[in-house]
Design a protein around this motif. Sequence first.
Motif, PDB file in Angstrom:
ATOM      1  N   GLU A  25      61.501  16.361  58.031  1.00 41.00           N
ATOM      2  CA  GLU A  25      60.919  17.243  57.023  1.00 41.00           C
ATOM      3  C   GLU A  25      61.758  18.516  56.914  1.00 41.00           C
ATOM      4  OE1 GLU A  25      58.221  17.802  54.000  1.00 41.00           O
ATOM      5  OE2 GLU A  25      58.365  16.045  55.296  1.00 41.00           O
ATOM      6  N   THR A  65      59.360  20.336  51.897  1.00 39.04           N
ATOM      7  CA  THR A  65      58.197  21.198  51.705  1.00 39.04           C
ATOM      8  C   THR A  65      58.707  22.588  51.355  1.00 39.04           C
ATOM      9  OG1 THR A  65      56.952  19.930  53.345  1.00 39.04           O
ATOM     10  CG2 THR A  65      56.087  22.090  52.764  1.00 39.04           C
ATOM     11  N   VAL A  82      57.391  20.318  42.519  1.00 40.15           N
ATOM     12  CA  VAL A  82      56.426  19.218  42.620  1.00 40.15           C
ATOM     13  C   VAL A  82      56.879  18.040  41.754  1.00 40.15           C
ATOM     14  CG1 VAL A  82      54.042  18.523  42.110  1.00 40.15           C
ATOM     15  CG2 VAL A  82      54.490  20.714  43.235  1.00 40.15           C
ATOM     16  N   CYS A  86      58.610  17.339  45.802  1.00 42.17           N
ATOM     17  CA  CYS A  86      58.401  18.256  46.935  1.00 42.17           C
ATOM     18  C   CYS A  86      56.910  18.555  47.115  1.00 42.17           C
ATOM     19  CB  CYS A  86      59.121  19.582  46.689  1.00 42.17           C
ATOM     20  SG  CYS A  86      60.893  19.410  46.460  1.00 42.17           S
ATOM     21  N   ARG A  87      56.560  18.998  48.298  1.00 39.49           N
ATOM     22  CA  ARG A  87      55.216  19.480  48.579  1.00 39.49           C
ATOM     23  C   ARG A  87      55.273  21.009  48.636  1.00 39.49           C
ATOM     24  NH1 ARG A  87      56.232  15.047  50.964  1.00 39.49           N
ATOM     25  NH2 ARG A  87      57.184  15.869  52.826  1.00 39.49           N
TER      26      ARG A  87
END
Length: 197
Positions: A25, A65, A82, A86-87
């Motif tokens: 991540e 993220t 987004v 992506c978060r």
Amino acid sequence: MASAAPLLKNDTLPAATAAAGVGLELGVLHEGFAPDAKSPSSGDQRVSLVPSVAEQLIKDGYGVTVERGAGIYSGFADSAYVEKGCRIASRAEVMQKCQVLFAIEPPVKDFAQLQGKTLISWVGRLQDKGKDIVAKANAAQIRLIDVTAVPRITIAQKLDVLSSQAKVAGHRAVVEATHAFGRFHSAEMTAAGKYPP
């Protein structure tokens, strides 16, 4: 077709594979810029990872993220990230969840929360400020990757932050000089191409 030969003669590391990123991540931190801040050193308007690059990293198997609002002053809304997969999360969540973090300026005040993580940032390890950052990162057990350490050679040109930022600074100087000059200028001719006035 990529060659299996090492890039450097003394490079004994195994060749990287696309699957190496699976499960890793990556985090993008907000630089802390606020247009109404009273301090002149109130962060940076730039963002360390733009949505198009994040999309490519996601295709390569990484998770990305982004801290809420990280790209807003660079012209990238959270929705742009987004859309690319992506978060969006709070700063605390990004630092806690991500193993590798990107930032323009190293977030020294947050080093305690980054223990055991990798930080890719503009460190400037050969300058006094950079040496201090390296010492603090070592004390906090953070692995630093200094983007200013990329060699300024043709093969690494895409990664050369010193040249790209010098180019941006040069353009800004010309814009400010043009404003002061008050008349038209001719086109700019560089090794990278011709730019109209």
